[in-house]
Design a protein around this motif. Structure first.
Motif, PDB file in Angstrom:
ATOM      1  N   ASP A 120       0.780  -1.413   0.094  1.00  0.00           N
ATOM      2  CA  ASP A 120       0.008  -0.044  -0.048  1.00  0.00           C
ATOM      3  C   ASP A 120       0.850   1.442  -0.102  1.00  0.00           C
ATOM      4  OD1 ASP A 120      -2.311  -1.620  -0.035  1.00  0.00           O
ATOM      5  OD2 ASP A 120      -2.774  -1.279   2.123  1.00  0.00           O
ATOM      6  N   ARG A 121       2.113   1.233   0.224  1.00  0.00           N
ATOM      7  CA  ARG A 121       2.902   2.420   0.506  1.00  0.00           C
ATOM      8  C   ARG A 121       3.991   2.305  -0.788  1.00  0.00           C
ATOM      9  NH1 ARG A 121       3.383   6.114   5.015  1.00  0.00           N
ATOM     10  NH2 ARG A 121       2.316   5.126   6.866  1.00  0.00           N
ATOM     11  N   ASN A 122       3.502   1.411  -1.800  1.00  0.00           N
ATOM     12  CA  ASN A 122       4.458   1.330  -2.921  1.00  0.00           C
ATOM     13  C   ASN A 122       5.716   0.968  -2.891  1.00  0.00           C
ATOM     14  OD1 ASN A 122       2.115   2.551  -4.588  1.00  0.00           O
ATOM     15  ND2 ASN A 122       2.519   4.562  -3.660  1.00  0.00           N
ATOM     16  N   VAL A 123       5.828   0.188  -1.937  1.00  0.00           N
ATOM     17  CA  VAL A 123       7.154  -0.627  -1.789  1.00  0.00           C
ATOM     18  C   VAL A 123       7.218  -2.034  -2.706  1.00  0.00           C
ATOM     19  CG1 VAL A 123       8.926  -1.822  -0.345  1.00  0.00           C
ATOM     20  CG2 VAL A 123       7.666   0.418   0.285  1.00  0.00           C
ATOM     21  N   GLY A 124       8.165  -2.315  -3.596  1.00  0.00           N
ATOM     22  CA  GLY A 124       8.231  -3.365  -4.206  1.00  0.00           C
ATOM     23  C   GLY A 124       8.360  -4.744  -3.533  1.00  0.00           C
ATOM     24  N   MET A 125       7.647  -5.808  -3.454  1.00  0.00           N
ATOM     25  CA  MET A 125       7.720  -6.922  -2.766  1.00  0.00           C
ATOM     26  C   MET A 125       7.864  -8.437  -3.459  1.00  0.00           C
ATOM     27  SD  MET A 125       6.773  -5.696   0.175  1.00  0.00           S
ATOM     28  CE  MET A 125       6.090  -7.077   1.307  1.00  0.00           C
ATOM     29  N   GLN A 126       8.549  -7.998  -4.668  1.00  0.00           N
ATOM     30  CA  GLN A 126       8.685  -9.212  -5.495  1.00  0.00           C
ATOM     31  C   GLN A 126       9.846 -10.113  -4.799  1.00  0.00           C
ATOM     32  OE1 GLN A 126      10.545  -8.490  -9.259  1.00  0.00           O
ATOM     33  NE2 GLN A 126      10.884  -6.576  -8.760  1.00  0.00           N
ATOM     34  N   TRP A 127      10.762  -9.844  -4.150  1.00  0.00           N
ATOM     35  CA  TRP A 127      11.588 -10.586  -3.458  1.00  0.00           C
ATOM     36  C   TRP A 127      11.428 -10.698  -1.827  1.00  0.00           C
ATOM     37  CZ3 TRP A 127      14.689  -6.528  -6.281  1.00  0.00           C
ATOM     38  CH2 TRP A 127      14.880  -6.967  -7.711  1.00  0.00           C
ATOM     39  N   VAL A 128      10.102 -10.727  -1.308  1.00  0.00           N
ATOM     40  CA  VAL A 128       9.762 -10.969   0.000  1.00  0.00           C
ATOM     41  C   VAL A 128       9.205 -12.308  -0.176  1.00  0.00           C
ATOM     42  CG1 VAL A 128       8.396 -10.324   1.993  1.00  0.00           C
ATOM     43  CG2 VAL A 128       9.663  -8.617   0.535  1.00  0.00           C
ATOM     44  N   ALA A 129       9.540 -13.478   0.826  1.00  0.00           N
ATOM     45  CA  ALA A 129       9.138 -14.687   0.912  1.00  0.00           C
ATOM     46  C   ALA A 129       8.637 -14.908   2.537  1.00  0.00           C
ATOM     47  CB  ALA A 129       9.998 -15.780   0.567  1.00  0.00           C
ATOM     48  N   HIS A 130       7.776 -15.946   2.408  1.00  0.00           N
ATOM     49  CA  HIS A 130       7.179 -16.139   3.866  1.00  0.00           C
ATOM     50  C   HIS A 130       7.722 -17.415   4.353  1.00  0.00           C
ATOM     51  CE1 HIS A 130       4.214 -13.101   3.989  1.00  0.00           C
ATOM     52  NE2 HIS A 130       4.372 -12.939   2.688  1.00  0.00           N
ATOM     53  N   HIS A 131       8.147 -17.629   5.432  1.00  0.00           N
ATOM     54  CA  HIS A 131       8.881 -18.937   6.113  1.00  0.00           C
ATOM     55  C   HIS A 131       7.657 -19.739   6.299  1.00  0.00           C
ATOM     56  CE1 HIS A 131      11.054 -21.408   8.458  1.00  0.00           C
ATOM     57  NE2 HIS A 131      12.470 -20.875   8.117  1.00  0.00           N
ATOM     58  N   PRO A 132       7.816 -21.063   6.336  1.00  0.00           N
ATOM     59  CA  PRO A 132       6.765 -21.912   6.550  1.00  0.00           C
ATOM     60  C   PRO A 132       6.406 -22.146   8.029  1.00  0.00           C
ATOM     61  CG  PRO A 132       8.594 -23.029   5.664  1.00  0.00           C
ATOM     62  CD  PRO A 132       9.141 -21.651   5.362  1.00  0.00           C
ATOM     63  N   THR A 133       7.577 -22.040   8.878  1.00  0.00           N
ATOM     64  CA  THR A 133       7.356 -22.223  10.342  1.00  0.00           C
ATOM     65  C   THR A 133       7.598 -21.166  11.484  1.00  0.00           C
ATOM     66  OG1 THR A 133       9.553 -23.381  10.343  1.00  0.00           O
ATOM     67  CG2 THR A 133       7.496 -24.735  10.001  1.00  0.00           C
ATOM     68  N   ALA A 134       8.691 -20.341  10.844  1.00  0.00           N
ATOM     69  CA  ALA A 134       9.307 -19.405  12.039  1.00  0.00           C
ATOM     70  C   ALA A 134       8.107 -18.008  11.808  1.00  0.00           C
ATOM     71  CB  ALA A 134      10.380 -18.788  11.479  1.00  0.00           C
ATOM     72  N   PRO A 135       8.038 -17.419  12.941  1.00  0.00           N
ATOM     73  CA  PRO A 135       6.909 -16.267  12.864  1.00  0.00           C
ATOM     74  C   PRO A 135       7.398 -14.971  12.568  1.00  0.00           C
ATOM     75  CG  PRO A 135       7.908 -16.789  15.241  1.00  0.00           C
ATOM     76  CD  PRO A 135       8.624 -17.564  14.315  1.00  0.00           C
ATOM     77  N   THR A 136       6.699 -14.090  12.459  1.00  0.00           N
ATOM     78  CA  THR A 136       7.161 -12.633  12.265  1.00  0.00           C
ATOM     79  C   THR A 136       7.463 -11.964  13.691  1.00  0.00           C
ATOM     80  OG1 THR A 136       5.445 -12.612  10.065  1.00  0.00           O
ATOM     81  CG2 THR A 136       6.072 -10.447  11.383  1.00  0.00           C
ATOM     82  N   GLY A 137       8.257 -11.227  13.604  1.00  0.00           N
ATOM     83  CA  GLY A 137       8.545 -10.583  14.902  1.00  0.00           C
ATOM     84  C   GLY A 137       7.583  -9.509  15.328  1.00  0.00           C
ATOM     85  N   VAL A 138       7.614  -8.887  16.553  1.00  0.00           N
ATOM     86  CA  VAL A 138       7.115  -7.912  17.089  1.00  0.00           C
ATOM     87  C   VAL A 138       7.789  -6.959  18.058  1.00  0.00           C
ATOM     88  CG1 VAL A 138       4.827  -7.239  18.285  1.00  0.00           C
ATOM     89  CG2 VAL A 138       4.942  -9.732  17.070  1.00  0.00           C
ATOM     90  N   TYR A 139       7.304  -5.866  17.789  1.00  0.00           N
ATOM     91  CA  TYR A 139       8.024  -4.726  18.832  1.00  0.00           C
ATOM     92  C   TYR A 139       6.858  -3.717  19.408  1.00  0.00           C
ATOM     93  CZ  TYR A 139       9.600  -1.474  15.582  1.00  0.00           C
ATOM     94  OH  TYR A 139       9.571  -0.592  14.318  1.00  0.00           O
ATOM     95  N   PHE A 140       7.063  -3.450  20.480  1.00  0.00           N
ATOM     96  CA  PHE A 140       5.977  -2.409  20.918  1.00  0.00           C
ATOM     97  C   PHE A 140       6.884  -1.007  21.429  1.00  0.00           C
ATOM     98  CE2 PHE A 140       4.491  -6.396  21.821  1.00  0.00           C
ATOM     99  CZ  PHE A 140       3.237  -6.320  22.049  1.00  0.00           C
ATOM    100  N   LYS A 141       6.374   0.169  20.805  1.00  0.00           N
ATOM    101  CA  LYS A 141       6.987   1.492  21.150  1.00  0.00           C
ATOM    102  C   LYS A 141       6.264   2.088  22.426  1.00  0.00           C
ATOM    103  CE  LYS A 141       7.997   4.152  17.704  1.00  0.00           C
ATOM    104  NZ  LYS A 141       7.984   4.909  16.590  1.00  0.00           N
ATOM    105  N   ASP A 142       6.884   2.338  23.308  1.00  0.00           N
ATOM    106  CA  ASP A 142       6.627   3.015  24.459  1.00  0.00           C
ATOM    107  C   ASP A 142       7.029   4.622  24.590  1.00  0.00           C
ATOM    108  OD1 ASP A 142       5.710   3.496  27.026  1.00  0.00           O
ATOM    109  OD2 ASP A 142       7.071   1.826  28.092  1.00  0.00           O
ATOM    110  N   PRO A 143       6.236   5.199  23.886  1.00  0.00           N
ATOM    111  CA  PRO A 143       6.864   6.648  24.061  1.00  0.00           C
ATOM    112  C   PRO A 143       7.486   7.257  25.268  1.00  0.00           C
ATOM    113  CG  PRO A 143       4.435   6.417  22.908  1.00  0.00           C
ATOM    114  CD  PRO A 143       4.748   4.997  23.630  1.00  0.00           C
ATOM    115  N   GLY A 144       8.650   7.821  24.982  1.00  0.00           N
ATOM    116  CA  GLY A 144       9.212   8.410  26.132  1.00  0.00           C
ATOM    117  C   GLY A 144      10.147   7.395  26.715  1.00  0.00           C
TER     118      GLY A 144
END
Length: 338
Positions: A120-144
Motif C-alpha cells: 500500500d506504500r508502493n514498496v516493491g515486494m517481489q523478493w519477499v518470501a514467507h517462512h513456513p514455520t518461523a514467526p513474524t517478529g513484534v515490537y512495542f513502542k513505549d513513547p518516552g
C-alpha cells in the motif's frame, strides 16, 4: 540481461540521471530503459525498471499507542510495519523513488499484514518470501521510554546468502543495509558479507546505517564487525552517540579518522545536526527544530531523505537538509512512517 541494456542501466546509475526527490520527468533514454529493463527473479522476468533502491532486512509488526502515552496506560493502539530497512524503503517510495525490499516474513497474519501495508506504500515486494514455520517478529513502542522487542527465532533471522542469489543487486541505484541484520544470526551475518562482496564490485552504491542494537550482539564483537562493513561501504550513516559507544569516537572528526574509507560518511548528532564528510571535505547542517513526540525511527527517515537527495544529484547541504526534513515527520509522531 542483454549487454547493451545493462550498459544503459549502469550509465543511468552512474550519471544519476533519474531524479527522484522533487519530481521525475524521464528523458527518452530513461523511458526506454524503464520499459525494456528486465532481470531474473526466481525464474520469472523482472517486470519493471531497475529500482532506485534495494534494501534488505527484518521487518516486524510495530504496536504503538495512537497517542503519545505509555504502553502501560494506553487504550488505543495501531499495528504497522516497522523495521529499519523497510522504513527507509517506505520513506523513499513516499519521496517518489522506486524501492524494493528483500526479506523473510512468517507465514502468519502479521506477516501478511506487513506485506499488505508495504504494498500500500508502493514498496516493491517481489523478493519477499514467507517462512513456513518461523514467526513474524513484534515490537512495542513505549513513547518516552524506547521500545520492547520480541524477535528471537523470527523468520527474518533465517535469511542467508541464498536469499539474494536471484536478486540483481548490482543494477540498483543504491543497496541499503544496516547493522541490525548482521546481528540477527550467523546466516544473516553471512548474508551481509555476500551483499558487501557483490555490490563492492558493481556500479551500485552500497549504503550502510550502523544502527547498533547492543541487545542483539551478545558476546560478539559488534565494534569490530560493524566497522568492517562500514569500511567497505560507499555511504555510511552513524549516530555520534553510537560511534562513541562502539569506538570511543566522541566528535565527528574522530569518527572520520576512525572510518576514512567510505566516500560519504554522515555523522548524526541528535537534535544538534548532521555532518557529512565527502573525502576530506566537511559540511555541517543543523537539525530542523521541532517538538519531539517519539524519536524511534527518525534515523531511518533521515537516511531515506538523504539517499533520495543523493540519487537526485543534490549537493551536500541539500542532502543533509532533506534528511533532517524527513526525520521531522517521524519525530512529530508515534509512527515510524507517518
Amino acid at each position: 540481461m542483454h549487454s547493451v541494456l545493462r550498459f544503459y542501466v549502469n550509465l543511468l546509475v552512474q550519471a544519476r540521471i533519474h531524479k527522484c526527490v522533487d519530481a521525475c520527468h524521464m528523458c527518452s533514454m530513461c523511458n526506454s530503459v524503464a520499459i525494456y529493463a528486465q532481470a531474473a527473479n526466481s525464474g520469472a522476468m523482472f517486470k519493471s525498471a531497475q529500482p532506485d533502491l534495494i534494501t534488505i532486512g527484518e521487518t516486524m509488526i510495530l504496536v504503538a499507542p495512537l497517542l503519545a502515552e505509555p504502553l502501560e496506560t494506553g487504550v488505543d493502539f495501531r499495528l504497522t510495519a516497522g523495521g529499519a530497512e523497510s522504513n527507509v524503503a517506505m520513506h523513499m517510495a513516499q519521496l517518489g523513488c522506486s524501492a524494493e525490499w528483500v526479506s523473510l516474513l512468517g507465514n502468519d497474519a502479521l506477516g501478511r499484514r506487513i506485506s499488505r501495508q508495504l504494498e500500500d506504500r508502493n514498496v516493491g515486494m517481489q523478493w519477499v518470501a514467507h517462512h513456513p514455520t518461523a514467526p513474524t517478529g513484534v515490537y512495542f513502542k513505549d513513547p518516552g521510554s524506547g521500545v520492547q522487542y520480541f524477535r528471537a527465532g523470527s523468520a527474518a533471522s533465517a535469511m542467508g546468502p541464498e536469499t539474494i542469489t536471484e536478486i540483481p543487486l548490482e543494477q540498483a541505484g543504491v543497496v541499503h543495509i544496516s547493522g541490525i541484520t548482521q546481528a540477527l544470526s550467523t546466516s544473516c551475518q553471512k548474508l551481509i558479507g555476500e551483499v558487501v562482496r557483490r555490490v563492492g564490485s558493481a556500479p551500485a552504491v552500497l549504503s550502510f546505517d550502523v544502527n547498533h542494537r547492543p541487545a542483539l550482539w551478545g558476546e560478539r564483537d559488534a565494534a569490530k564487525e560493524l566497522a568492517a562493513v562500514a569500511r567497505q561501504s560507499d555511504i555510511v550513516f552513524v549516530g555520534l552517540d553510537e560511534a562513541d559507544a562502539l569506538w570511543g569516537t566522541s566528535t565527528p572528526e574522530q569518527v572520520r579518522e576512525y572510518l576514512p574509507e567510505p566516500k560519504l560518511l554522515v555523522v548524526k548528532d541528535s537534535d544538534i545536526g548532521a555532518t557529512e564528510f565527502d573525502g576530506a571535505t566537511k559540511t555541517f547542517v543543523p537539525a530542523v527544530p521541532t517538538l519531539v513526540v517519539e524519536a524511534v525511527g527518525a534515523g531511518d527517515a533521515f537516511a531515506a531523505g538523504y539517499l533520495s537527495a543523493f540519487l537526485g544529484g543534490l549537493d551536500t547541504e541539500r542532502r543533509l537538509l532533506a534528511g533532517h526534513r524527513q526525520a521531522v515527520l517521524v519525530l512529530q509522531s508515534t509512527s515510524d512512517v507517518p
